[in-house]
Motif scaffolding. Sequence first.
Motif, PDB file in Angstrom:
ATOM      1  N   VAL A 159      26.435  -6.617  -8.559  1.00 52.32           N
ATOM      2  CA  VAL A 159      25.759  -6.290  -7.290  1.00 52.32           C
ATOM      3  C   VAL A 159      24.736  -5.102  -7.409  1.00 52.32           C
ATOM      4  O   VAL A 159      24.034  -4.787  -6.560  1.00 52.32           O
ATOM      5  CB  VAL A 159      26.907  -6.192  -6.332  1.00 52.32           C
ATOM      6  CG1 VAL A 159      28.124  -4.941  -6.908  1.00 52.32           C
ATOM      7  CG2 VAL A 159      26.512  -5.856  -5.060  1.00 52.32           C
ATOM      8  N   ALA A 160      25.342  -4.287  -8.454  1.00 52.49           N
ATOM      9  CA  ALA A 160      24.556  -2.859  -8.743  1.00 52.49           C
ATOM     10  C   ALA A 160      23.095  -3.083  -9.401  1.00 52.49           C
ATOM     11  O   ALA A 160      22.724  -2.061 -10.039  1.00 52.49           O
ATOM     12  CB  ALA A 160      25.353  -1.866  -9.432  1.00 52.49           C
ATOM     13  N   THR A 161      22.918  -4.416  -9.829  1.00 50.35           N
ATOM     14  CA  THR A 161      21.539  -4.714 -10.673  1.00 50.35           C
ATOM     15  C   THR A 161      20.481  -5.140  -9.708  1.00 50.35           C
ATOM     16  O   THR A 161      20.448  -6.149  -9.027  1.00 50.35           O
ATOM     17  CB  THR A 161      21.749  -5.818 -11.873  1.00 50.35           C
ATOM     18  OG1 THR A 161      22.762  -5.399 -12.653  1.00 50.35           O
ATOM     19  CG2 THR A 161      20.525  -6.014 -12.589  1.00 50.35           C
ATOM     20  N   PHE A 162      19.591  -4.137  -9.801  1.00 46.69           N
ATOM     21  CA  PHE A 162      18.487  -4.376  -8.635  1.00 46.69           C
ATOM     22  C   PHE A 162      17.243  -4.699  -9.633  1.00 46.69           C
ATOM     23  O   PHE A 162      16.291  -4.036  -9.643  1.00 46.69           O
ATOM     24  CB  PHE A 162      18.231  -3.352  -7.751  1.00 46.69           C
ATOM     25  CG  PHE A 162      19.332  -2.561  -7.192  1.00 46.69           C
ATOM     26  CD1 PHE A 162      20.003  -3.264  -6.120  1.00 46.69           C
ATOM     27  CD2 PHE A 162      19.882  -1.342  -7.205  1.00 46.69           C
ATOM     28  CE1 PHE A 162      21.227  -2.753  -5.725  1.00 46.69           C
ATOM     29  CE2 PHE A 162      20.947  -0.693  -6.584  1.00 46.69           C
ATOM     30  CZ  PHE A 162      21.521  -1.627  -5.932  1.00 46.69           C
ATOM     31  N   ASP A 163      17.021  -6.166  -9.497  1.00 48.30           N
ATOM     32  CA  ASP A 163      16.004  -6.677 -10.627  1.00 48.30           C
ATOM     33  C   ASP A 163      15.211  -7.688  -9.830  1.00 48.30           C
ATOM     34  O   ASP A 163      14.382  -8.446 -10.397  1.00 48.30           O
ATOM     35  CB  ASP A 163      16.589  -7.446 -11.729  1.00 48.30           C
ATOM     36  CG  ASP A 163      17.489  -8.573 -11.267  1.00 48.30           C
ATOM     37  OD1 ASP A 163      17.812  -8.880 -10.180  1.00 48.30           O
ATOM     38  OD2 ASP A 163      18.348  -8.911 -12.062  1.00 48.30           O
ATOM     39  N   ASP A 164      15.193  -7.307  -8.350  1.00 48.44           N
ATOM     40  CA  ASP A 164      14.365  -8.290  -7.678  1.00 48.44           C
ATOM     41  C   ASP A 164      14.564  -9.836  -7.754  1.00 48.44           C
ATOM     42  O   ASP A 164      13.620 -10.751  -7.447  1.00 48.44           O
ATOM     43  CB  ASP A 164      13.056  -8.167  -7.855  1.00 48.44           C
ATOM     44  CG  ASP A 164      12.406  -6.603  -7.627  1.00 48.44           C
ATOM     45  OD1 ASP A 164      13.196  -5.918  -6.692  1.00 48.44           O
ATOM     46  OD2 ASP A 164      11.496  -6.003  -8.454  1.00 48.44           O
ATOM     47  N   GLN A 165      15.608 -10.234  -8.238  1.00 51.72           N
ATOM     48  CA  GLN A 165      15.815 -11.709  -8.449  1.00 51.72           C
ATOM     49  C   GLN A 165      17.148 -12.244  -7.467  1.00 51.72           C
ATOM     50  O   GLN A 165      17.727 -11.265  -7.448  1.00 51.72           O
ATOM     51  CB  GLN A 165      16.171 -11.925  -9.918  1.00 51.72           C
ATOM     52  CG  GLN A 165      15.220 -11.524 -10.875  1.00 51.72           C
ATOM     53  CD  GLN A 165      14.059 -12.350 -10.799  1.00 51.72           C
ATOM     54  OE1 GLN A 165      14.124 -13.929 -10.713  1.00 51.72           O
ATOM     55  NE2 GLN A 165      12.873 -11.737 -10.852  1.00 51.72           N
ATOM     56  N   GLU A 166      17.283 -13.331  -7.383  1.00 54.94           N
ATOM     57  CA  GLU A 166      18.350 -13.926  -6.272  1.00 54.94           C
ATOM     58  C   GLU A 166      19.709 -13.891  -7.527  1.00 54.94           C
ATOM     59  O   GLU A 166      19.550 -14.607  -8.447  1.00 54.94           O
ATOM     60  CB  GLU A 166      18.054 -15.206  -5.878  1.00 54.94           C
ATOM     61  CG  GLU A 166      19.232 -15.589  -5.175  1.00 54.94           C
ATOM     62  CD  GLU A 166      18.958 -16.978  -4.167  1.00 54.94           C
ATOM     63  OE1 GLU A 166      20.003 -17.504  -3.505  1.00 54.94           O
ATOM     64  OE2 GLU A 166      17.822 -17.284  -4.371  1.00 54.94           O
ATOM     65  N   HIS A 167      20.665 -13.429  -7.098  1.00 55.07           N
ATOM     66  CA  HIS A 167      21.855 -13.574  -8.187  1.00 55.07           C
ATOM     67  C   HIS A 167      22.867 -14.622  -7.447  1.00 55.07           C
ATOM     68  O   HIS A 167      22.984 -14.758  -6.086  1.00 55.07           O
ATOM     69  CB  HIS A 167      22.571 -11.976  -8.135  1.00 55.07           C
ATOM     70  CG  HIS A 167      21.780 -11.149  -8.732  1.00 55.07           C
ATOM     71  ND1 HIS A 167      22.639  -9.855  -9.134  1.00 55.07           N
ATOM     72  CD2 HIS A 167      20.289 -10.880  -8.999  1.00 55.07           C
ATOM     73  CE1 HIS A 167      21.469  -8.970  -9.808  1.00 55.07           C
ATOM     74  NE2 HIS A 167      20.435  -9.663  -9.568  1.00 55.07           N
ATOM     75  N   PRO A 168      23.719 -15.141  -8.141  1.00 58.68           N
ATOM     76  CA  PRO A 168      24.619 -16.083  -7.513  1.00 58.68           C
ATOM     77  C   PRO A 168      25.617 -15.489  -6.795  1.00 58.68           C
ATOM     78  O   PRO A 168      26.055 -14.386  -7.232  1.00 58.68           O
ATOM     79  CB  PRO A 168      25.031 -16.737  -8.976  1.00 58.68           C
ATOM     80  CG  PRO A 168      24.943 -15.946 -10.145  1.00 58.68           C
ATOM     81  CD  PRO A 168      23.705 -15.107  -9.705  1.00 58.68           C
ATOM     82  N   PRO A 169      26.354 -16.135  -6.096  1.00 59.05           N
ATOM     83  CA  PRO A 169      27.399 -15.587  -5.242  1.00 59.05           C
ATOM     84  C   PRO A 169      28.535 -15.415  -6.259  1.00 59.05           C
ATOM     85  O   PRO A 169      28.818 -15.853  -7.227  1.00 59.05           O
ATOM     86  CB  PRO A 169      27.919 -16.675  -4.224  1.00 59.05           C
ATOM     87  CG  PRO A 169      26.581 -17.767  -4.351  1.00 59.05           C
ATOM     88  CD  PRO A 169      25.962 -17.498  -5.762  1.00 59.05           C
ATOM     89  N   ALA A 170      29.364 -14.262  -5.849  1.00 57.16           N
ATOM     90  CA  ALA A 170      30.444 -13.755  -6.444  1.00 57.16           C
ATOM     91  C   ALA A 170      31.390 -15.087  -6.655  1.00 57.16           C
ATOM     92  O   ALA A 170      31.382 -15.798  -5.967  1.00 57.16           O
ATOM     93  CB  ALA A 170      31.173 -12.624  -5.921  1.00 57.16           C
ATOM     94  N   THR A 171      32.235 -15.095  -7.711  1.00 62.16           N
ATOM     95  CA  THR A 171      33.031 -16.116  -7.976  1.00 62.16           C
ATOM     96  C   THR A 171      34.319 -16.061  -7.086  1.00 62.16           C
ATOM     97  O   THR A 171      34.648 -17.460  -6.747  1.00 62.16           O
ATOM     98  CB  THR A 171      33.541 -16.112  -9.435  1.00 62.16           C
ATOM     99  OG1 THR A 171      34.006 -14.865  -9.638  1.00 62.16           O
ATOM    100  CG2 THR A 171      32.370 -16.275 -10.614  1.00 62.16           C
TER     101      THR A 171
END
Length: 377
Positions: free
Chosen positions: A243-255
Amino acid sequence: MNHPHATGGLAGYTDHFQAPEGYLDFARYGPPSHDVLAATAEALTRSARADHHTVDDLMHAEPRARAAAARLAGTDAAHTVLLPNASTGLFHAAFGIPGGTVLVPATDFPANHYPWRRTAALGRAQPRWLHPGPDGRITPDIVAAALTDDVVALAVSAVDFRTGHRADLAALRDVIGPHRLLVVDAIQGFGIAELPWHTADVVISGGQKWLRASWSTGFATLSDLALERLQPTLTGWTGIEDVATFDDQEHPPATGAQRWSITNLSPVTAAALAAALELVEHTTVRAIETHISTRVDQLIDTIRHCGGELLSPDDPAQRAGIVSFHIPGTDPATVAKALHAHDVTPTVRTTSLRLSPHASTPLAAVDRVRAALTSLT
Protein backbone atom coordinates in the motif's frame (compact mmCIF):
# COMPACT_ATOMS: atom_id res chain seq x y z
CA MET A 1 -6.48 2.34 29.01
CA ASN A 2 -5.03 -1.00 27.94
CA HIS A 3 -6.72 -3.73 29.98
CA PRO A 4 -5.56 -7.33 30.32
CA HIS A 5 -7.21 -9.56 27.77
CA ALA A 6 -9.46 -11.25 30.33
CA THR A 7 -9.98 -11.02 34.05
CA GLY A 8 -13.74 -11.18 34.37
CA GLY A 9 -16.40 -9.87 36.69
CA LEU A 10 -18.37 -6.66 36.96
CA ALA A 11 -16.46 -5.25 39.93
CA GLY A 12 -15.82 -1.62 39.12
CA TYR A 13 -17.49 -1.81 35.72
CA THR A 14 -20.04 0.90 36.48
CA ASP A 15 -17.22 3.25 37.51
CA HIS A 16 -16.31 3.50 33.83
CA PHE A 17 -19.61 5.17 32.89
CA GLN A 18 -21.73 8.20 33.70
CA ALA A 19 -25.00 7.58 31.83
CA PRO A 20 -28.16 8.36 33.89
CA GLU A 21 -29.57 5.38 35.79
CA GLY A 22 -32.78 5.45 33.76
CA TYR A 23 -31.05 5.21 30.39
CA LEU A 24 -32.50 2.10 28.70
CA ASP A 25 -31.77 2.71 25.03
CA PHE A 26 -28.52 0.82 24.44
CA ALA A 27 -29.98 -0.96 21.42
CA ARG A 28 -30.04 2.45 19.78
CA TYR A 29 -26.93 4.09 21.22
CA GLY A 30 -24.59 3.15 24.04
CA PRO A 31 -23.11 6.14 25.90
CA PRO A 32 -19.33 5.59 25.87
CA SER A 33 -17.10 4.95 28.85
CA HIS A 34 -14.59 7.27 30.51
CA ASP A 35 -11.97 5.08 28.81
CA VAL A 36 -13.36 5.94 25.37
CA LEU A 37 -13.60 9.62 26.21
CA ALA A 38 -10.01 9.66 27.48
CA ALA A 39 -8.70 7.79 24.43
CA THR A 40 -10.54 10.15 22.09
CA ALA A 41 -9.33 13.27 23.91
CA GLU A 42 -5.75 12.00 24.02
CA ALA A 43 -5.68 11.20 20.30
CA LEU A 44 -7.21 14.55 19.36
CA THR A 45 -4.87 16.42 21.68
CA ARG A 46 -1.86 14.69 20.17
CA SER A 47 -3.10 15.45 16.68
CA ALA A 48 -3.40 19.13 17.59
CA ARG A 49 0.28 19.17 18.60
CA ALA A 50 1.49 17.30 15.56
CA ASP A 51 5.13 16.68 14.82
CA HIS A 52 6.98 14.24 12.58
CA HIS A 53 6.01 11.29 14.84
CA THR A 54 2.32 12.08 15.38
CA VAL A 55 0.53 10.51 12.44
CA ASP A 56 2.50 7.27 12.52
CA ASP A 57 2.08 7.00 16.30
CA LEU A 58 -1.68 7.58 16.16
CA MET A 59 -2.04 4.94 13.47
CA HIS A 60 -0.99 2.29 16.02
CA ALA A 61 -4.55 2.40 17.39
CA GLU A 62 -5.85 0.63 14.28
CA PRO A 63 -4.00 -2.70 14.74
CA ARG A 64 -4.74 -2.55 18.48
CA ALA A 65 -8.48 -2.26 17.87
CA ARG A 66 -8.35 -4.89 15.13
CA ALA A 67 -6.61 -7.35 17.43
CA ALA A 68 -9.14 -6.80 20.23
CA ALA A 69 -12.08 -7.29 17.84
CA ALA A 70 -10.49 -10.46 16.51
CA ARG A 71 -10.02 -11.92 19.98
CA LEU A 72 -13.63 -11.26 20.93
CA ALA A 73 -14.84 -12.78 17.65
CA GLY A 74 -12.66 -15.86 18.03
CA THR A 75 -10.45 -15.20 15.02
CA ASP A 76 -7.20 -13.38 14.25
CA ALA A 77 -6.22 -9.94 13.02
CA ALA A 78 -5.54 -11.16 9.48
CA HIS A 79 -9.23 -12.06 9.20
CA THR A 80 -10.42 -8.77 10.73
CA VAL A 81 -10.79 -5.27 9.31
CA LEU A 82 -11.94 -2.01 10.88
CA LEU A 83 -14.92 -0.23 9.36
CA PRO A 84 -16.60 3.14 9.94
CA ASN A 85 -19.99 1.47 10.55
CA ALA A 86 -21.90 -1.77 10.06
CA SER A 87 -23.58 -0.66 6.83
CA THR A 88 -20.24 -0.33 5.06
CA GLY A 89 -19.51 -3.96 5.89
CA LEU A 90 -22.89 -5.12 4.64
CA PHE A 91 -22.33 -3.31 1.34
CA HIS A 92 -18.88 -4.94 1.04
CA ALA A 93 -20.45 -8.36 1.57
CA ALA A 94 -23.32 -7.72 -0.83
CA PHE A 95 -21.21 -6.35 -3.65
CA GLY A 96 -18.67 -9.11 -3.15
CA ILE A 97 -21.18 -11.75 -4.27
CA PRO A 98 -21.20 -11.76 -8.09
CA GLY A 99 -24.54 -13.53 -8.53
CA GLY A 100 -27.00 -16.05 -7.22
CA THR A 101 -29.71 -15.74 -4.58
CA VAL A 102 -29.20 -14.48 -1.03
CA LEU A 103 -31.79 -15.26 1.64
CA VAL A 104 -32.64 -12.17 3.70
CA PRO A 105 -35.32 -11.73 6.41
CA ALA A 106 -38.05 -9.41 5.15
CA THR A 107 -38.47 -7.96 8.64
CA ASP A 108 -34.78 -7.30 9.26
CA PHE A 109 -33.36 -3.85 9.96
CA PRO A 110 -33.12 -1.84 6.71
CA ALA A 111 -29.32 -1.83 6.88
CA ASN A 112 -29.54 -5.49 5.82
CA HIS A 113 -31.98 -4.73 3.01
CA TYR A 114 -30.57 -1.92 0.92
CA PRO A 115 -27.22 -3.52 0.02
CA TRP A 116 -29.11 -6.45 -1.54
CA ARG A 117 -31.58 -4.17 -3.28
CA ARG A 118 -28.63 -2.32 -4.82
CA THR A 119 -26.89 -5.50 -5.98
CA ALA A 120 -30.14 -6.76 -7.49
CA ALA A 121 -30.53 -3.52 -9.46
CA LEU A 122 -27.06 -4.07 -10.91
CA GLY A 123 -27.76 -7.69 -11.89
CA ARG A 124 -25.53 -9.19 -9.18
CA ALA A 125 -26.80 -11.01 -6.09
CA GLN A 126 -30.59 -11.21 -5.87
CA PRO A 127 -32.41 -11.20 -2.49
CA ARG A 128 -35.10 -13.72 -1.65
CA TRP A 129 -37.11 -12.35 1.25
CA LEU A 130 -37.83 -14.68 4.14
CA HIS A 131 -40.99 -14.14 6.16
CA PRO A 132 -40.89 -15.03 9.86
CA GLY A 133 -43.14 -17.48 11.63
CA PRO A 134 -45.89 -16.54 14.10
CA ASP A 135 -43.30 -15.86 16.82
CA GLY A 136 -41.49 -13.35 14.60
CA ARG A 137 -38.39 -15.52 14.17
CA ILE A 138 -36.53 -16.73 11.13
CA THR A 139 -36.10 -20.35 12.11
CA PRO A 140 -33.86 -22.99 10.54
CA ASP A 141 -37.01 -24.65 9.14
CA ILE A 142 -37.98 -21.43 7.34
CA VAL A 143 -34.50 -21.17 5.86
CA ALA A 144 -34.51 -24.84 4.85
CA ALA A 145 -37.81 -24.41 3.01
CA ALA A 146 -36.35 -21.51 1.00
CA LEU A 147 -33.16 -23.28 -0.07
CA THR A 148 -32.72 -23.93 -3.75
CA ASP A 149 -29.64 -24.69 -5.81
CA ASP A 150 -29.16 -21.01 -6.72
CA VAL A 151 -28.91 -19.87 -3.07
CA VAL A 152 -25.34 -18.80 -2.34
CA ALA A 153 -25.72 -17.05 1.02
CA LEU A 154 -27.90 -16.27 4.02
CA ALA A 155 -27.70 -12.77 5.55
CA VAL A 156 -29.26 -12.39 9.02
CA SER A 157 -29.05 -10.30 12.16
CA ALA A 158 -27.62 -12.04 15.19
CA VAL A 159 -30.26 -10.36 17.35
CA ASP A 160 -33.54 -8.98 16.04
CA PHE A 161 -33.72 -5.22 16.57
CA ARG A 162 -37.47 -5.26 17.28
CA THR A 163 -37.81 -8.11 19.75
CA GLY A 164 -34.34 -9.17 20.89
CA HIS A 165 -34.73 -12.67 19.42
CA ARG A 166 -31.37 -14.40 19.03
CA ALA A 167 -30.70 -16.14 15.78
CA ASP A 168 -29.60 -19.75 16.21
CA LEU A 169 -26.41 -19.26 14.22
CA ALA A 170 -25.17 -22.81 14.70
CA ALA A 171 -28.46 -24.29 13.47
CA LEU A 172 -28.60 -21.88 10.53
CA ARG A 173 -25.09 -22.92 9.56
CA ASP A 174 -26.11 -26.58 9.69
CA VAL A 175 -29.10 -25.90 7.45
CA ILE A 176 -27.28 -23.96 4.72
CA GLY A 177 -24.27 -26.27 4.80
CA PRO A 178 -20.55 -25.52 4.66
CA HIS A 179 -20.42 -24.16 1.11
CA ARG A 180 -22.90 -21.29 1.33
CA LEU A 181 -21.93 -18.03 3.00
CA LEU A 182 -23.43 -17.03 6.34
CA VAL A 183 -23.37 -13.24 6.69
CA VAL A 184 -24.25 -11.90 10.14
CA ASP A 185 -25.07 -8.36 11.20
CA ALA A 186 -23.87 -8.58 14.81
CA ILE A 187 -24.50 -5.01 15.94
CA GLN A 188 -27.30 -5.91 18.39
CA GLY A 189 -25.38 -8.74 20.04
CA PHE A 190 -21.63 -8.38 19.81
CA GLY A 191 -20.03 -7.78 23.18
CA ILE A 192 -23.14 -8.60 25.23
CA ALA A 193 -24.12 -12.10 24.11
CA GLU A 194 -22.02 -15.22 23.86
CA LEU A 195 -22.87 -16.38 20.35
CA PRO A 196 -20.93 -18.79 18.11
CA TRP A 197 -19.42 -16.15 15.86
CA HIS A 198 -17.07 -18.73 14.39
CA THR A 199 -20.01 -20.37 12.60
CA ALA A 200 -20.42 -17.28 10.39
CA ASP A 201 -18.34 -16.42 7.35
CA VAL A 202 -18.84 -12.69 7.79
CA VAL A 203 -19.46 -11.00 11.14
CA ILE A 204 -20.12 -7.27 10.97
CA SER A 205 -20.66 -4.85 13.84
CA GLY A 206 -20.78 -1.14 14.47
CA GLY A 207 -19.43 0.09 17.77
CA GLN A 208 -21.94 2.77 18.70
CA LYS A 209 -24.53 0.55 20.40
CA TRP A 210 -23.69 -2.21 22.89
CA LEU A 211 -19.91 -1.87 22.47
CA ARG A 212 -20.18 1.75 23.65
CA ALA A 213 -17.39 3.02 21.40
CA SER A 214 -19.53 5.85 19.96
CA TRP A 215 -20.11 6.65 16.29
CA SER A 216 -17.87 5.98 13.29
CA THR A 217 -16.52 2.74 14.75
CA GLY A 218 -16.93 -0.85 13.66
CA PHE A 219 -15.28 -3.93 12.21
CA ALA A 220 -15.83 -7.11 10.24
CA THR A 221 -14.35 -10.59 10.37
CA LEU A 222 -14.08 -12.79 7.30
CA SER A 223 -13.62 -16.55 7.17
CA ASP A 224 -11.34 -18.26 4.68
CA LEU A 225 -14.43 -19.15 2.64
CA ALA A 226 -15.49 -15.49 2.57
CA LEU A 227 -12.02 -14.40 1.45
CA GLU A 228 -12.17 -17.02 -1.29
CA ARG A 229 -15.73 -16.33 -2.49
CA LEU A 230 -16.27 -12.59 -2.03
CA GLN A 231 -14.93 -10.41 -4.81
CA PRO A 232 -13.06 -7.30 -3.58
CA THR A 233 -15.43 -5.07 -5.54
CA LEU A 234 -15.16 -2.08 -3.20
CA THR A 235 -11.47 -2.40 -2.34
CA GLY A 236 -9.78 0.99 -2.11
CA TRP A 237 -6.17 2.16 -2.12
CA THR A 238 -5.62 1.03 1.48
CA GLY A 239 -6.93 -2.48 0.80
CA ILE A 240 -4.15 -3.56 -1.53
CA GLU A 241 -0.73 -5.17 -1.27
CA ASP A 242 2.27 -2.85 -0.98
CA VAL A 243 0.00 0.00 0.00
CA ALA A 244 2.90 2.41 0.56
CA THR A 245 4.37 1.88 -2.90
CA PHE A 246 3.11 4.61 -5.24
CA ASP A 247 4.18 3.33 -8.66
CA ASP A 248 1.13 4.28 -10.74
CA GLN A 249 0.23 0.60 -11.13
CA GLU A 250 -2.81 -1.34 -10.01
CA HIS A 251 -1.91 -3.51 -7.03
CA PRO A 252 -3.68 -6.78 -6.15
CA PRO A 253 -6.06 -6.77 -3.19
CA ALA A 254 -4.65 -7.62 0.22
CA THR A 255 -4.73 -11.34 0.97
CA GLY A 256 -6.67 -10.97 4.23
CA ALA A 257 -9.69 -9.04 5.46
CA GLN A 258 -7.84 -5.76 4.96
CA ARG A 259 -9.01 -5.97 1.34
CA TRP A 260 -12.29 -4.47 2.62
CA SER A 261 -10.48 -1.24 3.44
CA ILE A 262 -11.44 1.69 1.20
CA THR A 263 -9.27 4.40 2.74
CA ASN A 264 -7.57 5.24 6.01
CA LEU A 265 -9.98 5.52 8.91
CA SER A 266 -9.71 8.00 11.75
CA PRO A 267 -7.03 6.99 14.27
CA VAL A 268 -9.13 8.87 16.82
CA THR A 269 -12.11 6.56 16.38
CA ALA A 270 -9.78 3.56 16.22
CA ALA A 271 -8.43 4.54 19.64
CA ALA A 272 -12.00 4.83 20.93
CA LEU A 273 -12.93 1.40 19.56
CA ALA A 274 -9.81 -0.19 21.04
CA ALA A 275 -10.63 1.22 24.48
CA ALA A 276 -14.23 0.01 24.26
CA LEU A 277 -13.33 -3.50 23.10
CA GLU A 278 -10.63 -3.90 25.73
CA LEU A 279 -13.09 -2.96 28.47
CA VAL A 280 -15.41 -5.71 27.23
CA GLU A 281 -12.49 -8.14 27.27
CA HIS A 282 -11.48 -7.08 30.77
CA THR A 283 -15.02 -7.54 32.07
CA THR A 284 -15.82 -10.58 29.87
CA VAL A 285 -18.88 -11.02 27.69
CA ARG A 286 -20.23 -13.66 30.07
CA ALA A 287 -20.29 -11.27 33.04
CA ILE A 288 -21.89 -8.53 30.94
CA GLU A 289 -24.51 -10.91 29.54
CA THR A 290 -25.39 -12.28 32.98
CA HIS A 291 -26.07 -8.82 34.40
CA ILE A 292 -28.11 -7.76 31.37
CA SER A 293 -30.16 -10.95 31.55
CA THR A 294 -31.01 -10.22 35.19
CA ARG A 295 -32.17 -6.70 34.37
CA VAL A 296 -34.19 -7.96 31.40
CA ASP A 297 -35.97 -10.49 33.62
CA GLN A 298 -36.78 -7.74 36.14
CA LEU A 299 -38.06 -5.40 33.44
CA ILE A 300 -40.26 -8.14 31.97
CA ASP A 301 -41.76 -8.91 35.39
CA THR A 302 -42.44 -5.21 35.92
CA ILE A 303 -44.05 -4.74 32.51
CA ARG A 304 -46.35 -7.71 32.99
CA HIS A 305 -47.25 -6.64 36.52
CA CYS A 306 -48.29 -3.27 35.11
CA GLY A 307 -50.49 -4.76 32.39
CA GLY A 308 -48.04 -4.66 29.51
CA GLU A 309 -47.83 -7.27 26.79
CA LEU A 310 -44.42 -8.60 25.88
CA LEU A 311 -43.27 -8.75 22.25
CA SER A 312 -39.88 -10.26 23.13
CA PRO A 313 -39.42 -14.01 23.67
CA ASP A 314 -40.31 -15.57 27.02
CA ASP A 315 -37.38 -17.96 26.96
CA PRO A 316 -34.21 -16.24 28.27
CA ALA A 317 -32.11 -18.46 25.99
CA GLN A 318 -33.84 -16.96 22.95
CA ARG A 319 -33.39 -13.28 23.78
CA ALA A 320 -30.53 -10.84 24.20
CA GLY A 321 -30.79 -7.46 25.88
CA ILE A 322 -33.98 -6.12 24.28
CA VAL A 323 -37.42 -5.90 25.90
CA SER A 324 -40.18 -4.84 23.50
CA PHE A 325 -43.72 -4.31 24.75
CA HIS A 326 -46.92 -2.35 24.48
CA ILE A 327 -49.68 -1.41 26.90
CA PRO A 328 -53.05 -2.50 25.45
CA GLY A 329 -55.30 0.48 24.85
CA THR A 330 -52.55 3.02 25.50
CA ASP A 331 -50.70 4.93 22.81
CA PRO A 332 -46.95 4.23 22.95
CA ALA A 333 -46.39 7.99 22.87
CA THR A 334 -48.37 8.27 26.10
CA VAL A 335 -46.32 5.50 27.68
CA ALA A 336 -43.14 7.20 26.51
CA LYS A 337 -44.25 10.46 28.09
CA ALA A 338 -44.74 8.70 31.43
CA LEU A 339 -41.32 7.05 31.15
CA HIS A 340 -39.69 10.37 30.29
CA ALA A 341 -41.36 11.95 33.32
CA HIS A 342 -39.52 9.38 35.46
CA ASP A 343 -36.22 9.99 33.65
CA VAL A 344 -36.35 6.73 31.72
CA THR A 345 -35.03 6.71 28.14
CA PRO A 346 -36.70 4.05 25.93
CA THR A 347 -36.83 3.55 22.19
CA VAL A 348 -40.28 4.68 21.01
CA ARG A 349 -41.87 3.01 18.00
CA THR A 350 -45.25 3.58 16.38
CA THR A 351 -46.89 0.54 17.97
CA SER A 352 -44.48 -0.44 20.76
CA LEU A 353 -41.64 0.56 23.03
CA ARG A 354 -38.23 -0.98 23.54
CA LEU A 355 -36.15 -1.07 26.72
CA SER A 356 -32.53 -2.21 26.48
CA PRO A 357 -30.39 -2.26 29.65
CA HIS A 358 -26.64 -2.76 29.86
CA ALA A 359 -24.30 -4.18 32.48
CA SER A 360 -24.03 -0.72 34.06
CA THR A 361 -27.82 -0.42 34.45
CA PRO A 362 -28.74 -0.30 38.16
CA LEU A 363 -31.80 -1.84 39.79
CA ALA A 364 -33.07 1.71 40.27
CA ALA A 365 -33.80 1.82 36.53
CA VAL A 366 -36.34 -0.98 36.98
CA ASP A 367 -37.93 0.96 39.86
CA ARG A 368 -38.25 3.99 37.61
CA VAL A 369 -40.00 1.93 34.94
CA ARG A 370 -42.37 0.50 37.54
CA ALA A 371 -43.23 3.96 38.82
CA ALA A 372 -43.80 5.28 35.29
CA LEU A 373 -46.07 2.42 34.21
CA THR A 374 -47.96 2.51 37.51
CA SER A 375 -48.65 6.20 36.96
CA LEU A 376 -50.60 5.31 33.83
CA THR A 377 -53.15 3.37 35.84
